[in-house]
Motif scaffolding. Sequence first.
Motif, PDB file in Angstrom:
ATOM      1  N   ALA A  30       0.831  -1.211   0.000  1.00 56.84           N
ATOM      2  CA  ALA A  30       0.000   0.000   0.000  1.00 56.84           C
ATOM      3  C   ALA A  30       0.862   1.257   0.000  1.00 56.84           C
ATOM      4  O   ALA A  30       0.548   2.248  -0.676  1.00 56.84           O
ATOM      5  CB  ALA A  30      -0.919  -0.008   1.216  1.00 56.84           C
ATOM      6  N   HIS A  34       0.660   3.960  -2.947  1.00 55.41           N
ATOM      7  CA  HIS A  34       0.288   5.352  -2.693  1.00 55.41           C
ATOM      8  C   HIS A  34       1.307   6.335  -3.277  1.00 55.41           C
ATOM      9  O   HIS A  34       0.946   7.438  -3.698  1.00 55.41           O
ATOM     10  CB  HIS A  34       0.160   5.574  -1.184  1.00 55.41           C
ATOM     11  CG  HIS A  34      -0.253   6.960  -0.809  1.00 55.41           C
ATOM     12  ND1 HIS A  34      -1.438   7.528  -1.213  1.00 55.41           N
ATOM     13  CD2 HIS A  34       0.375   7.909  -0.055  1.00 55.41           C
ATOM     14  CE1 HIS A  34      -1.535   8.747  -0.726  1.00 55.41           C
ATOM     15  NE2 HIS A  34      -0.448   9.003  -0.030  1.00 55.41           N
ATOM     16  N   TRP A  42      -5.432   4.625  -5.473  1.00 57.85           N
ATOM     17  CA  TRP A  42      -5.502   4.241  -4.048  1.00 57.85           C
ATOM     18  C   TRP A  42      -6.428   5.199  -3.308  1.00 57.85           C
ATOM     19  O   TRP A  42      -7.274   4.771  -2.515  1.00 57.85           O
ATOM     20  CB  TRP A  42      -4.108   4.286  -3.421  1.00 57.85           C
ATOM     21  CG  TRP A  42      -4.123   4.100  -1.930  1.00 57.85           C
ATOM     22  CD1 TRP A  42      -4.091   2.928  -1.256  1.00 57.85           C
ATOM     23  CD2 TRP A  42      -4.217   5.123  -0.933  1.00 57.85           C
ATOM     24  NE1 TRP A  42      -4.154   3.141   0.107  1.00 57.85           N
ATOM     25  CE2 TRP A  42      -4.230   4.494   0.329  1.00 57.85           C
ATOM     26  CE3 TRP A  42      -4.284   6.512  -0.992  1.00 57.85           C
ATOM     27  CZ2 TRP A  42      -4.310   5.210   1.515  1.00 57.85           C
ATOM     28  CZ3 TRP A  42      -4.372   7.222   0.204  1.00 57.85           C
ATOM     29  CH2 TRP A  42      -4.375   6.570   1.439  1.00 57.85           C
ATOM     30  N   VAL A  46     -10.044   4.317  -1.258  1.00 60.49           N
ATOM     31  CA  VAL A  46     -10.273   4.566   0.160  1.00 60.49           C
ATOM     32  C   VAL A  46     -11.423   5.539   0.383  1.00 60.49           C
ATOM     33  O   VAL A  46     -12.218   5.377   1.322  1.00 60.49           O
ATOM     34  CB  VAL A  46      -8.989   5.085   0.826  1.00 60.49           C
ATOM     35  CG1 VAL A  46      -9.247   5.473   2.274  1.00 60.49           C
ATOM     36  CG2 VAL A  46      -7.893   4.030   0.759  1.00 60.49           C
ATOM     37  N   GLU A  47     -11.529   6.545  -0.473  1.00 56.28           N
ATOM     38  CA  GLU A  47     -12.512   7.606  -0.258  1.00 56.28           C
ATOM     39  C   GLU A  47     -13.795   7.419  -1.048  1.00 56.28           C
ATOM     40  O   GLU A  47     -14.710   8.242  -0.946  1.00 56.28           O
ATOM     41  CB  GLU A  47     -11.887   8.963  -0.600  1.00 56.28           C
ATOM     42  CG  GLU A  47     -10.713   9.324   0.305  1.00 56.28           C
ATOM     43  CD  GLU A  47     -10.193  10.723   0.057  1.00 56.28           C
ATOM     44  OE1 GLU A  47     -10.663  11.358  -0.921  1.00 56.28           O
ATOM     45  OE2 GLU A  47      -9.324  11.177   0.836  1.00 56.28           O
ATOM     46  N   GLY A  64     -13.080   3.727   3.527  1.00 57.43           N
ATOM     47  CA  GLY A  64     -12.163   3.766   4.659  1.00 57.43           C
ATOM     48  C   GLY A  64     -12.886   3.823   5.992  1.00 57.43           C
ATOM     49  O   GLY A  64     -12.427   3.243   6.987  1.00 57.43           O
ATOM     50  N   VAL A  67     -14.097   0.307   6.872  1.00 59.81           N
ATOM     51  CA  VAL A  67     -12.976  -0.524   7.307  1.00 59.81           C
ATOM     52  C   VAL A  67     -12.600  -0.195   8.743  1.00 59.81           C
ATOM     53  O   VAL A  67     -12.395  -1.081   9.578  1.00 59.81           O
ATOM     54  CB  VAL A  67     -11.765  -0.321   6.371  1.00 59.81           C
ATOM     55  CG1 VAL A  67     -10.530  -1.006   6.930  1.00 59.81           C
ATOM     56  CG2 VAL A  67     -12.080  -0.848   4.974  1.00 59.81           C
ATOM     57  N   GLN A  68     -12.535   1.113   9.028  1.00 58.77           N
ATOM     58  CA  GLN A  68     -12.087   1.563  10.343  1.00 58.77           C
ATOM     59  C   GLN A  68     -13.117   1.306  11.432  1.00 58.77           C
ATOM     60  O   GLN A  68     -12.755   0.936  12.561  1.00 58.77           O
ATOM     61  CB  GLN A  68     -11.764   3.056  10.271  1.00 58.77           C
ATOM     62  CG  GLN A  68     -11.143   3.627  11.529  1.00 58.77           C
ATOM     63  CD  GLN A  68     -10.842   5.102  11.356  1.00 58.77           C
ATOM     64  OE1 GLN A  68     -11.613   5.848  10.750  1.00 58.77           O
ATOM     65  NE2 GLN A  68      -9.713   5.548  11.881  1.00 58.77           N
ATOM     66  N   LEU A 316      -6.888  -5.026   5.442  1.00 59.57           N
ATOM     67  CA  LEU A 316      -7.610  -3.930   4.797  1.00 59.57           C
ATOM     68  C   LEU A 316      -7.386  -2.610   5.523  1.00 59.57           C
ATOM     69  O   LEU A 316      -7.303  -1.543   4.900  1.00 59.57           O
ATOM     70  CB  LEU A 316      -9.108  -4.245   4.722  1.00 59.57           C
ATOM     71  CG  LEU A 316      -9.519  -5.270   3.668  1.00 59.57           C
ATOM     72  CD1 LEU A 316     -11.029  -5.467   3.679  1.00 59.57           C
ATOM     73  CD2 LEU A 316      -9.051  -4.847   2.287  1.00 59.57           C
ATOM     74  N   ALA A 320      -5.699   0.752   3.866  1.00 59.82           N
ATOM     75  CA  ALA A 320      -6.367   2.044   3.841  1.00 59.82           C
ATOM     76  C   ALA A 320      -5.630   3.136   4.607  1.00 59.82           C
ATOM     77  O   ALA A 320      -5.680   4.313   4.213  1.00 59.82           O
ATOM     78  CB  ALA A 320      -7.791   1.900   4.398  1.00 59.82           C
ATOM     79  N   PHE A 321      -4.914   2.779   5.678  1.00 56.82           N
ATOM     80  CA  PHE A 321      -4.438   3.836   6.581  1.00 56.82           C
ATOM     81  C   PHE A 321      -2.934   3.857   6.843  1.00 56.82           C
ATOM     82  O   PHE A 321      -2.439   4.798   7.442  1.00 56.82           O
ATOM     83  CB  PHE A 321      -5.185   3.737   7.914  1.00 56.82           C
ATOM     84  CG  PHE A 321      -6.656   3.989   7.783  1.00 56.82           C
ATOM     85  CD1 PHE A 321      -7.137   5.266   7.557  1.00 56.82           C
ATOM     86  CD2 PHE A 321      -7.569   2.943   7.859  1.00 56.82           C
ATOM     87  CE1 PHE A 321      -8.497   5.507   7.414  1.00 56.82           C
ATOM     88  CE2 PHE A 321      -8.924   3.167   7.727  1.00 56.82           C
ATOM     89  CZ  PHE A 321      -9.391   4.460   7.503  1.00 56.82           C
TER      90      PHE A 321
END
Length: 442
Positions: A30, A34, A42, A46-47, A64, A67-68, A316, A320-321
């Motif tokens: 990732a 990015h 990417w 996520v967004e 995102g 996922v969070q 995941l 994402a983060f």
Amino acid sequence: MINRIVYSFERFEQVLLRGGTLTIITALLALSWHNSPWGASWLYLVENPLTVAFGKYSITKPIGFWVQQVLLALFYLALGLELKRVLRIGELQEKPVMLFAVAAALGSMAIPAALYLYLAPAAAQAGWSVVATADVAAILALLALASNSLPLSLRVFLSSTAIMQGIASLLLSVMLYTVIQNLLALSVATGVFGLLVVLRALRNRTMWLYLLLGLVMLVSFLLAGVQGAVAGVLLALVIPIHSRVIEEDFVTTTDTVMGQLHALRMMKRPEPGEEMEEDFQAAVHTLRMNCTKALSPLRRLQQRILPWAAYLAWPLFALAFVPFAYNSFVWRDLLGPVPLGVFMALVLGKPMGMLLFAWLASLTGIARVPATVHWGQLAGGTLLLGAGFMLSLFQAQQVFPATEQLTLVKISIYAASALSGLLGLFVLAVAGKTKDLPHAQV
């Protein structure tokens, strides 16, 4: 075929170890993605908004967010179940050993948080939760690198301490900093949790009912503006831990079924190479049904969700983060009070706090060091707790959302995790190895 008893922690350890390896690989990919020419894809992933509808009610949030807030609730549910098992019927059920772990967890939270609060400015004080947590998956992965012969009691102690910190820091940060957006939704979530407590008191073991009410509680918390991971922790608290089938009945029934299969084999006397497939499969199916009935609700749920949490939720989240742009910060800014405070608290505050509180607890006589573990190994293990990695990153996302400060904190977390891991492995190697005792003696 498995020819020995596989205890719950051993499976938990192996699944998280494999999941942690997958997470690290995903994080590196990732990060490269990015910062590649295809980095915009990417960001789109996520967004990109995703809508979840329940009749006329709907929630539209970026991927995102789901996922969070949702997948991480699954991970915290798995952590909560493991901690409940360890403390109630597992390796830390003895009160002196449990108090030693609790004292170590408190020290590993309090001293790093105090050190961070001393270094950080008033505007960033909420960042204490970033250094008060610990990543159990990272710790188990590092312990696997250290040696396979490290005492089981040390591995259980460190993982349980890390889980305590992760859950406690989550609940404290939610209570102190969450702004309630919908009182009605919060009331519904609270009422559902009360209903779950009543079901548990009535000894109800209908798993689908617990999961359905847990899902309602999760959605209610999200509508109220509370982190979804809280629902995972609360659901773990009410899952029944004991089986309805007693040990004597299970052993007697299993012996009877195996005796019947053996009797059929003696009666039919099959020739070499001749199969008794129907009898064999019938016996296996019967044993499987008995095993399903004998497993406690907690063990059944943990077996089902742990692979999803380790192999899906964690990777995941990393996808994402974890990433940050290489050109989005200035190196000298890493010496600022917030990133420096995070780094110092994880690398120095964690081992200092844990060893101090654990030593004081053992000095008073109310707590006892786990069997087969000596202080040299504890010193190395406490250094590993500074590898906050994913759970520290999770807390950072809540405290510093989408700001330049978040990138600096991310880098500090990664640097502290790498240095803590190397120092911990070195101290464990110097401290030497001790032969582990059988599981029952831990």
